[in-house]
Scaffold this motif. Sequence first.
Motif, mmCIF file in Angstrom:
data_model
loop_
_atom_site.group_PDB
_atom_site.id
_atom_site.type_symbol
_atom_site.label_atom_id
_atom_site.label_comp_id
_atom_site.label_asym_id
_atom_site.label_seq_id
_atom_site.Cartn_x
_atom_site.Cartn_y
_atom_site.Cartn_z
ATOM 1 N N SER A 187 -44.386 9.462 18.016
ATOM 2 C CA SER A 187 -43.346 10.423 18.379
ATOM 3 C C SER A 187 -43.412 11.619 17.449
ATOM 4 O O SER A 187 -43.833 11.503 16.294
ATOM 5 N N VAL A 188 -42.991 12.773 17.962
ATOM 6 C CA VAL A 188 -42.933 14.019 17.199
ATOM 7 C C VAL A 188 -41.459 14.358 16.975
ATOM 8 O O VAL A 188 -40.689 14.424 17.931
ATOM 9 N N ASN A 189 -41.088 14.561 15.718
ATOM 10 C CA ASN A 189 -39.680 14.803 15.390
ATOM 11 C C ASN A 189 -39.450 16.192 14.819
ATOM 12 O O ASN A 189 -38.563 16.392 13.999
ATOM 13 N N CYS A 190 -40.264 17.145 15.234
ATOM 14 C CA CYS A 190 -40.105 18.535 14.807
ATOM 15 C C CYS A 190 -40.517 19.421 15.974
ATOM 16 O O CYS A 190 -40.936 18.924 17.020
ATOM 17 N N LYS B 273 -50.433 12.630 20.583
ATOM 18 C CA LYS B 273 -49.340 13.432 20.046
ATOM 19 C C LYS B 273 -49.723 13.936 18.657
ATOM 20 O O LYS B 273 -50.153 13.157 17.809
ATOM 21 N N ILE C 233 -49.289 17.195 15.348
ATOM 22 C CA ILE C 233 -48.541 18.246 14.662
ATOM 23 C C ILE C 233 -49.503 18.987 13.733
ATOM 24 O O ILE C 233 -50.256 18.351 12.990
ATOM 25 N N LEU D 141 -49.788 10.331 16.830
ATOM 26 C CA LEU D 141 -48.400 9.969 16.556
ATOM 27 C C LEU D 141 -47.776 9.209 17.726
ATOM 28 O O LEU D 141 -48.170 9.372 18.881
ATOM 29 N N CYS E 297 -47.146 21.737 17.916
ATOM 30 C CA CYS E 297 -47.066 20.296 18.136
ATOM 31 C C CYS E 297 -47.099 20.053 19.633
ATOM 32 O O CYS E 297 -46.726 20.918 20.425
ATOM 33 N N GLY F 8 -42.712 13.096 12.104
ATOM 34 C CA GLY F 8 -42.937 12.201 13.231
ATOM 35 C C GLY F 8 -43.231 10.803 12.739
ATOM 36 O O GLY F 8 -43.039 10.486 11.557
ATOM 37 N N TYR F 9 -43.733 9.959 13.663
ATOM 38 C CA TYR F 9 -44.010 8.562 13.332
ATOM 39 C C TYR F 9 -45.440 8.191 13.713
ATOM 40 O O TYR F 9 -45.949 8.613 14.763
#
Length: 243
Positions: A90-93, A70, A72, A88, A62, A106-107
Motif C-alpha cells: 500500500s502507498v500512504n502518501c 506499487k 514511490i 509495496l 507514486c 507505505g507498507y
Amino acid sequence: MSKITNLIFKNATHYVTSGFGNRKIMNTKGGYTGSFHNGTDYGTNSVKLPQYAIENGTVMSCGTDKLGGKFIWVKYPRINVKMLHYHLSSVNCKTGQVVSKGTLLGYTGMSGKAAGIHLHLSIVDLATGEYLNPETFLYSEDTKSDNSNNSFFNGKVCYKRGDTHENIGKICYFFAEYFYGYFYKTKEEAHKVLDGNLFGPYLEKWVIKFQKRAKADGRYDDEIDGKFGPKTLKALQSYGFIY
C-alpha cells in the motif's frame, strides 16, 4: 544493514535477499526480471512492515507499474538523490507531498514482479542519473537540521498560551492551511481567528486537537496539554511541517 534501511524500517528486522548488480533472471508471478538489478532487495520475514522517509524531502511520484507494482519515488535534496520504493502493498502518501524524517510512506509487499514480500530500494544520483548501491551508499544525517529543532523554541522548553515568536506564526499558518477542519469549514475562516505570532486561545485548542489526532495515529506519545514542545513539533513535521 545499511544506515539508510535502518531509517526506512525504523530498525525493524530486515535483511538482504538480492544484492545490487548482475544477477540471474528470475521468474515471478508478475513475469521475468532483468539480468541487472539496479537496487537491493530487503526481506522482512514476510511481514508487511511500514516504510518511512529518512529526512526532509518530497514525494516525486507514486502509483503502480508492471515491473515494481506499487511504488514511490522520494527526492532528498540535501543528499542530492532520489529513492525508489518498489513492490509495496500500500502507498500512504501522495505525489507532491512534503515529507520529513519518520513520515509514513507505505507498507512492504509483493506487488509487481516479486517472488515474496520485500522492499526493492533503488538510489539515483540526481546530478548524474547513476544508480547507486544502497548497501555501500555513505549516508550522514543532517545534524544541523536536528539541532535546529532546539533553536526553534528560542531557548524555551516549549511554546504555550501567551508566548509570542515568529515560529508560532508558522505553526498558526500550517494549522490554518492543513488542519482548519477541526473547527472551521474553510481555510479563510481559520486564518481570521489567528493572532499572527501570538500563541492565543484558538491555537491552544488546535494544538490539543492535533495532539489527540497524532496520538491516535501513533505519532505522538506525550501529554495532551495544548503546549507546543519538541514532541509536538516532531509530530507536526511528520505531517509535512517545515520551518
